[in-house]
Scaffold this active site. Structure first.
Site, PDB file in Angstrom:
ATOM      1  N   HIS A  67      -2.561   5.544   6.289  1.00 42.81           N
ATOM      2  CA  HIS A  67      -1.176   5.924   6.182  1.00 42.81           C
ATOM      3  C   HIS A  67      -1.226   7.594   5.996  1.00 42.81           C
ATOM      4  O   HIS A  67      -2.127   7.924   5.131  1.00 42.81           O
ATOM      5  CB  HIS A  67      -0.102   5.069   5.294  1.00 42.81           C
ATOM      6  CG  HIS A  67      -0.262   3.691   5.570  1.00 42.81           C
ATOM      7  ND1 HIS A  67      -0.218   3.074   6.623  1.00 42.81           N
ATOM      8  CD2 HIS A  67      -0.585   2.688   4.742  1.00 42.81           C
ATOM      9  CE1 HIS A  67      -0.071   1.816   6.617  1.00 42.81           C
ATOM     10  NE2 HIS A  67      -0.032   1.611   5.328  1.00 42.81           N
ATOM     11  N   GLN A  81      -4.815   2.057   3.428  1.00 44.71           N
ATOM     12  CA  GLN A  81      -4.263   0.916   2.996  1.00 44.71           C
ATOM     13  C   GLN A  81      -4.895  -0.150   2.832  1.00 44.71           C
ATOM     14  O   GLN A  81      -4.290  -1.279   1.987  1.00 44.71           O
ATOM     15  CB  GLN A  81      -3.218   0.713   4.402  1.00 44.71           C
ATOM     16  CG  GLN A  81      -4.244   0.019   5.643  1.00 44.71           C
ATOM     17  CD  GLN A  81      -5.009   0.876   6.171  1.00 44.71           C
ATOM     18  OE1 GLN A  81      -4.885   2.274   5.960  1.00 44.71           O
ATOM     19  NE2 GLN A  81      -5.845   0.435   7.262  1.00 44.71           N
ATOM     20  N   CYS A 135       0.669  -1.369  -0.028  1.00 45.43           N
ATOM     21  CA  CYS A 135       0.025   0.056   0.009  1.00 45.43           C
ATOM     22  C   CYS A 135       0.940   1.182   0.000  1.00 45.43           C
ATOM     23  O   CYS A 135       0.471   2.253  -0.891  1.00 45.43           O
ATOM     24  CB  CYS A 135      -0.985  -0.131   1.113  1.00 45.43           C
ATOM     25  SG  CYS A 135      -0.194  -0.646   2.627  1.00 45.43           S
ATOM     26  N   GLY A 195      12.144   2.443   0.995  1.00 45.55           N
ATOM     27  CA  GLY A 195      12.965   3.254   0.095  1.00 45.55           C
ATOM     28  C   GLY A 195      13.198   1.928  -1.235  1.00 45.55           C
ATOM     29  O   GLY A 195      12.703   2.000  -2.550  1.00 45.55           O
TER      30      GLY A 195
HETATM   31  P1  NAD Z   1      -5.519 -10.756   6.151  1.00 52.79           P
HETATM   32  O1  NAD Z   1      -4.780 -11.377   7.233  1.00 52.79           O
HETATM   33  O2  NAD Z   1      -6.286  -9.619   6.343  1.00 52.79           O
HETATM   34  O3  NAD Z   1      -5.929 -12.018   5.219  1.00 52.79           O
HETATM   35  C1  NAD Z   1      -5.267 -13.098   4.691  1.00 52.79           C
HETATM   36  C2  NAD Z   1      -6.094 -14.278   4.597  1.00 52.79           C
HETATM   37  O4  NAD Z   1      -5.512 -15.374   4.295  1.00 52.79           O
HETATM   38  C3  NAD Z   1      -6.817 -14.578   6.043  1.00 52.79           C
HETATM   39  O5  NAD Z   1      -8.202 -14.497   5.811  1.00 52.79           O
HETATM   40  C4  NAD Z   1      -5.998 -15.938   6.504  1.00 52.79           C
HETATM   41  O6  NAD Z   1      -6.966 -16.811   7.151  1.00 52.79           O
HETATM   42  C5  NAD Z   1      -5.816 -16.478   4.862  1.00 52.79           C
HETATM   43  N1  NAD Z   1      -4.792 -17.533   4.767  1.00 52.79           N
HETATM   44  C6  NAD Z   1      -3.739 -17.667   5.855  1.00 52.79           C
HETATM   45  N2  NAD Z   1      -3.155 -18.667   5.317  1.00 52.79           N
HETATM   46  C7  NAD Z   1      -3.874 -19.298   4.218  1.00 52.79           C
HETATM   47  C8  NAD Z   1      -3.681 -20.334   3.206  1.00 52.79           C
HETATM   48  N3  NAD Z   1      -2.537 -21.284   3.184  1.00 52.79           N
HETATM   49  N4  NAD Z   1      -4.603 -20.575   2.272  1.00 52.79           N
HETATM   50  C9  NAD Z   1      -5.916 -19.699   2.112  1.00 52.79           C
HETATM   51  N5  NAD Z   1      -5.752 -18.664   2.957  1.00 52.79           N
HETATM   52  C10 NAD Z   1      -4.979 -18.545   3.921  1.00 52.79           C
HETATM   53  O7  NAD Z   1      -4.095 -10.281   5.310  1.00 52.79           O
HETATM   54  P2  NAD Z   1      -4.330  -8.755   4.219  1.00 52.79           P
HETATM   55  O8  NAD Z   1      -3.993  -7.887   5.138  1.00 52.79           O
HETATM   56  O9  NAD Z   1      -5.156  -9.092   3.333  1.00 52.79           O
HETATM   57  O10 NAD Z   1      -2.754  -9.182   3.780  1.00 52.79           O
HETATM   58  C11 NAD Z   1      -2.591  -9.981   2.608  1.00 52.79           C
HETATM   59  C12 NAD Z   1      -1.442  -9.519   1.629  1.00 52.79           C
HETATM   60  O11 NAD Z   1      -1.680  -8.485   1.230  1.00 52.79           O
HETATM   61  C13 NAD Z   1      -0.140  -9.332   2.552  1.00 52.79           C
HETATM   62  O12 NAD Z   1       0.993  -9.481   1.440  1.00 52.79           O
HETATM   63  C14 NAD Z   1      -0.172  -7.883   2.765  1.00 52.79           C
HETATM   64  O13 NAD Z   1       0.942  -7.337   3.077  1.00 52.79           O
HETATM   65  C15 NAD Z   1      -0.726  -7.361   1.559  1.00 52.79           C
HETATM   66  N6  NAD Z   1      -1.223  -5.927   1.682  1.00 52.79           N
HETATM   67  C16 NAD Z   1      -2.116  -5.841   3.003  1.00 52.79           C
HETATM   68  C17 NAD Z   1      -2.634  -4.371   3.220  1.00 52.79           C
HETATM   69  C18 NAD Z   1      -3.376  -4.131   4.574  1.00 52.79           C
HETATM   70  O14 NAD Z   1      -3.567  -2.961   4.697  1.00 52.79           O
HETATM   71  N7  NAD Z   1      -4.110  -4.817   4.930  1.00 52.79           N
HETATM   72  C19 NAD Z   1      -2.222  -3.548   2.107  1.00 52.79           C
HETATM   73  C20 NAD Z   1      -1.432  -3.879   1.148  1.00 52.79           C
HETATM   74  C21 NAD Z   1      -1.095  -5.141   0.975  1.00 52.79           C
END
Ligand code: NAD
Length: 364
Positions: free
Chosen positions: A229, A310, A149, A204
């Site tokens: 953020h 985010q 994000c 960065g």
């Molecule tokens: P989250 O924890 O909200 O969601 C992840 C989901 O995946 C959960 O429901 C979890 O139970 C599930 N999970 C875990 N292991 C699994 C598996 N083996 N098979 C299937 N499902 C599984 O996480 P998120 O915040 O959505 O983040 C996911 C990705 O997105 C990460 O790489 C994170 O860095 C990125 N991201 C998150 C945000 C944010 O603010 N939340 C922003 C940008 C990018």
């Protein structure tokens, strides 16, 4: 590989990991004219699983071992993640950081391309991706990583500045929310953390996965907030443009909302309220929010504050990454199609019309 074949029909997208990002990406895919949601994979039968089935998504359990709890609660399953990967043209992997890399072996074995998210190491994919900055890098790629994000927010701001004026150096302080609203275990509760304490921060180098030659140093702070953020950005340009010209240039970007002074939006809470009033699904803000009054140019130094939601800003980028991989559209067409389908409408040019408030929902 099925990349070539998939151009001829609606792209069937499986979402593996149905949390904060996965549920939003699924709803965004569903709203596109050239994509369909094959199904979503989850680990446990909680309220989010209930919502997925109520929304009409086919639900898959992460593994055979994860099926019993779903069956015990009477939730119908379409199979396991392995079935979802087999049934889909492409997977959007939105599992927690590190799990995506483990899943890559499965995607490779079943010859299914995948889009990963920002917490994975850049080496998980053929390229890191931001639609505005390097759309064509994902053309025909088998594995693509949509950057985080924060990196998405910085890339969208830096790309037009680099195009119009050239960039000598970027310095940014990223004041980051402690967790998402549903992450009650995260913090800090009552503190302000230099995070990481070591300067410069890792953000960065992540931006350099999109702009390899960019000179950029970042510092990170984590605060007790869940809303957004906030970035304080200083860019030393290779030119000395007029501040109004810069403001106008940024306002022309479809994913930058230059927040007009007349709206009296003084913080992230009011930004999110603005989005809720506009009927945005989940109150999401897909655009960077750059305060118009904060845009300043002193000599060749540009300054601004921008807020990044985010949970939302990477969602349109995931859609564009899918189109780039499968050659479904060029960059301009893809961004326009994604924006239109989702309802990205928070725009204002300095002398243009007021922002059009969207009541279109991309999902539930
Ligand atoms: P989250 O924890 O909200 O969601 C992840 C989901 O995946 C959960 O429901 C979890 O139970 C599930 N999970 C875990 N292991 C699994 C598996 N083996 N098979 C299937 N499902 C599984 O996480 P998120 O915040 O959505 O983040 C996911 C990705 O997105 C990460 O790489 C994170 O860095 C990125 N991201 C998150 C945000 C944010 O603010 N939340 C922003 C940008 C990018």
């Amino acid at each position: 590989m099925r990349v070539g074949d998939a151009v001829v029909h609606m792209l069937s997208v499986g979402v593996n990991g149905y949390g904060t990002i996965g549920k939003r990406v699924a709803d965004a895919v569903r709203s596109q004219p050239d994509m369909t949601v094959q199904g979503v994979a989850k680990r446990s039968p909680d309220f989010v699983a209930d919502h997925a089935t109520a929304t009409g998504y086919s639900l898959y359990a992460a593994s055979e071992g994860d099926m019993t709890p779903f069956e015990d609660t009477g939730i119908d399953l379409a199979g396991t993640t392995e079935d979802l990967v087999t049934d889909s043209d492409v997977i959007v992997d939105a599992t927690p950081g590190g799990v995506g890399e483990q899943n890559r072996t499965l995607y490779e074995r079943l010859e299914t391309p995948a889009v990963f998210q920002g917490a994975e190491a850049p080496t998980v994919a053929d390229t890191s991706f931001n639609a505005r900055a390097n759309y064509d890098a994902a053309r025909d790629a088998e594995f693509v990583r949509v950057v985080s994000c924060n990196t998405t927010g910085l890339s969208r701001l830096l790309a037009p500045l680099a195009d119009a004026y050239g960039i000598e150096k970027v310095r940014a302080t990223l004041i980051r929310r402690g967790g998402d609203p549903d992450q009650s275990s995260r913090g800090p509760i009552n503190d302000i953390l230099p995070d990481p304490i070591a300067v410069p921060s890792h953000h960065g180098p992540d931006v350099q996965t999109i702009f390899p030659d960019l000179s950029i140093e970042t510092m990170g702070v984590t605060v007790p907030a869940t809303l957004m953020h906030l970035h304080g950005v200083n860019v030393t340009l290779e030119a000395t443009p007029d501040v109004d010209a810069v403001r106008e240039r940024l306002a022309r970007e479809s994913r930058l909302f230059v927040v007009p002074e007349r709206l009296h939006i003084d913080g992230c809470g009011e930004l999110r309220e603005y989005a809720r009033d506009a009927g945005r699904p989940r109150g999401d803000i897909w655009e960077n929010c750059v305060w118009g009054e904060s845009i300043a140019v002193k000599g060749s130094d540009f300054y601004c504050f921008q807020a990044i939601h985010q949970e939302a800003d990477v969602v349109p980028e995931n859609i564009d990454a899918l189109r780039a991989m499968f050659g479904l559209a060029d960059v301009g067409e893809s961004i326009a199609r994604t924006n239109d389908s989702l309802g990205l409408s928070f725009r204002e040019t300095p002398d243009g019309p007021p922002p059009i408030l969207s009541t279109r929902a991309s999902g539930d």
